[in-house]
Design a protein around this motif. Structure first.
Motif, PDB file in Angstrom:
ATOM      1  N   PHE A  37      -0.728   1.579   3.706  1.00 25.37           N
ATOM      2  CA  PHE A  37      -0.728   2.571   2.634  1.00 25.37           C
ATOM      3  C   PHE A  37      -0.132   1.954   1.374  1.00 25.37           C
ATOM      4  N   THR A  38      -0.918   1.961   0.315  1.00 22.27           N
ATOM      5  CA  THR A  38      -0.567   1.288  -0.925  1.00 22.27           C
ATOM      6  C   THR A  38       0.198   2.223  -1.851  1.00 22.27           C
ATOM      7  N   PHE A  39       1.398   1.822  -2.247  1.00 19.91           N
ATOM      8  CA  PHE A  39       2.147   2.627  -3.208  1.00 19.91           C
ATOM      9  C   PHE A  39       1.491   2.529  -4.582  1.00 19.91           C
ATOM     10  N   ARG A  40       1.240   3.697  -5.166  1.00 18.39           N
ATOM     11  CA  ARG A  40       0.638   3.750  -6.503  1.00 18.39           C
ATOM     12  C   ARG A  40       1.557   4.569  -7.418  1.00 18.39           C
ATOM     13  N   PRO A  41       2.205   3.894  -8.363  1.00 25.37           N
ATOM     14  CA  PRO A  41       3.139   4.606  -9.243  1.00 25.37           C
ATOM     15  C   PRO A  41       2.468   5.594 -10.182  1.00 25.37           C
ATOM     16  N   GLU A  42       1.174   5.403 -10.424  1.00 27.27           N
ATOM     17  CA  GLU A  42       0.426   6.313 -11.295  1.00 27.27           C
ATOM     18  C   GLU A  42      -0.616   7.068 -10.472  1.00 27.27           C
ATOM     19  N   ILE A  59      11.539  12.595  18.248  1.00 25.96           N
ATOM     20  CA  ILE A  59      11.177  11.357  17.562  1.00 25.96           C
ATOM     21  C   ILE A  59      10.009  11.660  16.620  1.00 25.96           C
ATOM     22  N   HIS A  60      10.286  11.660  15.338  1.00 29.80           N
ATOM     23  CA  HIS A  60       9.220  11.861  14.362  1.00 29.80           C
ATOM     24  C   HIS A  60       8.229  10.699  14.421  1.00 29.80           C
ATOM     25  N   HIS A  61       6.973  11.006  14.160  1.00 24.65           N
ATOM     26  CA  HIS A  61       5.962   9.957  14.103  1.00 24.65           C
ATOM     27  C   HIS A  61       6.301   8.945  13.010  1.00 24.65           C
ATOM     28  N   GLY A  62       5.847   7.714  13.224  1.00 23.58           N
ATOM     29  CA  GLY A  62       5.989   6.669  12.224  1.00 23.58           C
ATOM     30  C   GLY A  62       4.642   6.034  11.943  1.00 23.58           C
ATOM     31  N   ILE A  63       4.473   5.509  10.755  1.00 22.44           N
ATOM     32  CA  ILE A  63       3.201   4.901  10.360  1.00 22.44           C
ATOM     33  C   ILE A  63       3.430   3.467   9.900  1.00 22.44           C
ATOM     34  N   VAL A  70       0.794  14.287   5.871  1.00 24.02           N
ATOM     35  CA  VAL A  70       1.892  14.490   4.924  1.00 24.02           C
ATOM     36  C   VAL A  70       2.643  13.193   4.701  1.00 24.02           C
ATOM     37  N   VAL A  71       3.046  12.521   5.785  1.00 21.59           N
ATOM     38  CA  VAL A  71       3.840  11.304   5.620  1.00 21.59           C
ATOM     39  C   VAL A  71       2.975  10.149   5.111  1.00 21.59           C
ATOM     40  N   GLU A  72       1.679  10.171   5.407  1.00 19.23           N
ATOM     41  CA  GLU A  72       0.785   9.159   4.846  1.00 19.23           C
ATOM     42  C   GLU A  72       0.695   9.316   3.330  1.00 19.23           C
ATOM     43  N   ALA A  73       0.627  10.552   2.853  1.00 16.56           N
ATOM     44  CA  ALA A  73       0.620  10.786   1.409  1.00 16.56           C
ATOM     45  C   ALA A  73       1.900  10.273   0.774  1.00 16.56           C
ATOM     46  N   LEU A  74       3.039  10.585   1.389  1.00  9.42           N
ATOM     47  CA  LEU A  74       4.319  10.137   0.843  1.00  9.42           C
ATOM     48  C   LEU A  74       4.372   8.613   0.770  1.00  9.42           C
ATOM     49  N   ALA A  75       3.761   7.948   1.744  1.00  7.34           N
ATOM     50  CA  ALA A  75       3.778   6.486   1.767  1.00  7.34           C
ATOM     51  C   ALA A  75       3.053   5.885   0.573  1.00  7.34           C
ATOM     52  N   THR A  76       2.097   6.600   0.013  1.00  3.57           N
ATOM     53  CA  THR A  76       1.396   6.115  -1.180  1.00  3.57           C
ATOM     54  C   THR A  76       2.093   6.558  -2.460  1.00  3.57           C
ATOM     55  N   GLY A  77       3.125   7.385  -2.327  1.00  2.63           N
ATOM     56  CA  GLY A  77       3.831   7.916  -3.491  1.00  2.63           C
ATOM     57  C   GLY A  77       3.355   9.284  -3.920  1.00  2.63           C
ATOM     58  N   THR A  78       2.382   9.827  -3.225  1.00  2.00           N
ATOM     59  CA  THR A  78       1.817  11.123  -3.617  1.00  2.00           C
ATOM     60  C   THR A  78       2.633  12.268  -3.036  1.00  2.00           C
ATOM     61  N   PRO A  79       3.125  13.161  -3.885  1.00  2.00           N
ATOM     62  CA  PRO A  79       3.891  14.309  -3.377  1.00  2.00           C
ATOM     63  C   PRO A  79       2.985  15.308  -2.674  1.00  2.00           C
ATOM     64  N   ALA A 119       9.437   7.828   2.843  1.00  3.40           N
ATOM     65  CA  ALA A 119       8.555   7.444   3.948  1.00  3.40           C
ATOM     66  C   ALA A 119       9.053   6.167   4.612  1.00  3.40           C
ATOM     67  N   GLN A 120       9.519   5.223   3.810  1.00  8.06           N
ATOM     68  CA  GLN A 120      10.044   3.962   4.346  1.00  8.06           C
ATOM     69  C   GLN A 120      11.263   4.208   5.214  1.00  8.06           C
ATOM     70  N   GLU A 121      12.140   5.077   4.771  1.00  5.49           N
ATOM     71  CA  GLU A 121      13.387   5.330   5.479  1.00  5.49           C
ATOM     72  C   GLU A 121      13.191   6.152   6.740  1.00  5.49           C
ATOM     73  N   ARG A 122      12.338   7.175   6.686  1.00  5.66           N
ATOM     74  CA  ARG A 122      12.284   8.148   7.782  1.00  5.66           C
ATOM     75  C   ARG A 122      11.027   8.090   8.622  1.00  5.66           C
ATOM     76  N   PHE A 123       9.932   7.512   8.097  1.00  2.00           N
ATOM     77  CA  PHE A 123       8.655   7.634   8.801  1.00  2.00           C
ATOM     78  C   PHE A 123       7.935   6.301   8.984  1.00  2.00           C
ATOM     79  N   SER A 124       8.685   5.213   9.059  1.00  3.29           N
ATOM     80  CA  SER A 124       8.049   3.917   9.285  1.00  3.29           C
ATOM     81  C   SER A 124       7.782   3.723  10.777  1.00  3.29           C
ATOM     82  N   ALA A 125       6.797   2.900  11.081  1.00  6.17           N
ATOM     83  CA  ALA A 125       6.507   2.570  12.479  1.00  6.17           C
ATOM     84  C   ALA A 125       7.703   1.883  13.125  1.00  6.17           C
ATOM     85  N   ASP A 126       8.394   1.029  12.385  1.00  5.79           N
ATOM     86  CA  ASP A 126       9.557   0.329  12.947  1.00  5.79           C
ATOM     87  C   ASP A 126      10.634   1.305  13.387  1.00  5.79           C
TER      88      ASP A 126
END
Length: 354
Positions: free
Chosen positions: A161-166, A152-156, A257-266, A313-320
């Protein structure tokens, strides 16, 4: 269902700064409560939870001077197992110590193995392998001599975590300051690319910090901001051009890593341990083998879609998703009552059956 969650007592739950074990225990406890279950959290007295808190230990032994860790652990675990009969399932996020009580009670226990800190602890895991329900936090971290109930991968909590497109124009290192985590390699990548580097996290190895990190610090190119709380963490992750995760060991799971992805940061990382499971190479980041490869990846970062990182991140690493996975596991291992065994009755953990 009645669920007992055993957190670590090294830190409060959830932790103010570092403490991934306590962070995951807190996320699960809150999630179980939100689904309508009767949840008790065994943690430090300064913890915050919507579950019932049972806390014989005032504060985290890693955060409180003069506290004996063994005494704190003994009080904590003996309290949890003294109440074991009140629960349908125990959820162990305390490593191997609770296993030593598990044959004394009839309540099934799910033990999440947050990495194997030392080969010396393996005899305990093997000794209880016949009754334990082990959860691996990544396929890479499965030990070949143990039987697992699943991975079970961790979920957040993505709301934190705020998505930032820029992105901004800096690189980020976020984690404990230790040779294994590659802080010095991040500094070298920043030098090669000419981009500023922000370093955040607790110093775990003082000598390493003094010799490999501190000499490179200045206000213009490499800055160290120390440990950061949730709000600052979100800001730093979301504003980065990329997170540098150039680890030198087989990391069980990279929560940062997954926290970064949640903000959109690679994320630019070495392909060790769990990172190939977490990063979609060429989509949500790049897997590289050395500093030159990392610097080249920084130059290619504009090709990646930051929305793809957030969506992944939404699909694979969410807390839900993580909570769903644990509840599905509980349904497999918790004995059903006669009422629950009736024809057409809903599952133990379905919303309809609460």
């Amino acid at each position: 269902m009645k669920i007992g969650v055993i957190a670590s007592v090294a830190h409060r739950t959830p932790p103010k700064n570092s403490g991934p074990w306590e962070h995951i225990a807190a996320t699960l406890a809150e999630g179980f409560v939100a689904r309508g279950h009767d949840v008790t959290l065994f943690a430090t007295a300064d913890s915050e939870t919507s579950a019932r808190l049972v806390a014989p230990v005032p504060s985290g032994y890693a955060e409180t001077a003069g506290v004996d860790a063994k005494v704190a652990e003994a009080l904590h675990n003996s309290t949890a197992f003294g109440q074991a009969g009140e629960f349908d399932v125990l959820v162990n996020h305390f490593d191997f110590v609770p296993l030593t009580y598990s044959r004394l009670v009839s309540t099934p226990m799910v033990t999440t193995i947050h990495g194997h800190s030392s080969p010396n602890i393996m005899p305990v895991y093997r000794a209880f392998d016949d009754i334990a329900h082990y959860v691996a936090i990544s396929d890479a971290d499965r030990h070949p001599t143990l039987n697992y109930a699943g991975t079970i991968h961790h979920g957040i909590d993505l709301a934190q975590f705020t998505f930032r497109p820029e992105h901004g124009e800096y690189l980020l290192f976020l984690g404990r300051i230790h040779p294994d985590k590659g802080t010095h390699l991040a500094i070298e990548v920043a030098r090669l690319t000419g981009l500023p580097l922000i370093i955040a996290g607790a110093v775990q190895d003082e000598e390493y910090f003094r010799t490999a990190v501190e000499p490179h610090l200045d206000d213009a190119t490499v800055t160290y901001v120390g440990p950061v709380g949730p709000q600052r963490r979100d800001e730093l992750l979301g504003g980065a051009r990329a997170l540098l995760h150039l680890i030198g060991f087989a990391e069980p799971f990279g929560l940062t890593v997954v926290e970064a992805l949640a903000t959109g940061t690679p994320v630019i990382a070495t392909p060790l341990g769990s990172t190939p499971e977490l990063i979609r190479d060429g989509v949500t980041g790049f897997l590289v083998t050395d500093v030159k490869g990392a610097a080249a990846a920084v130059a290619e970062i504009e090709q990646l879609d930051r929305r793809a990182a957030r969506d992944d991140a939404q699909e694979r690493f969410s807390a839900d998703r993580m909570i769903d996975d644990y509840l599905a596991l509980f349904e497999r291992i918790v004995p059903a009552t006669p009422q629950q065994q009736g024809i057409g009755s809903p599952g133990l953990f379905s919303h309809a059956g609460l």
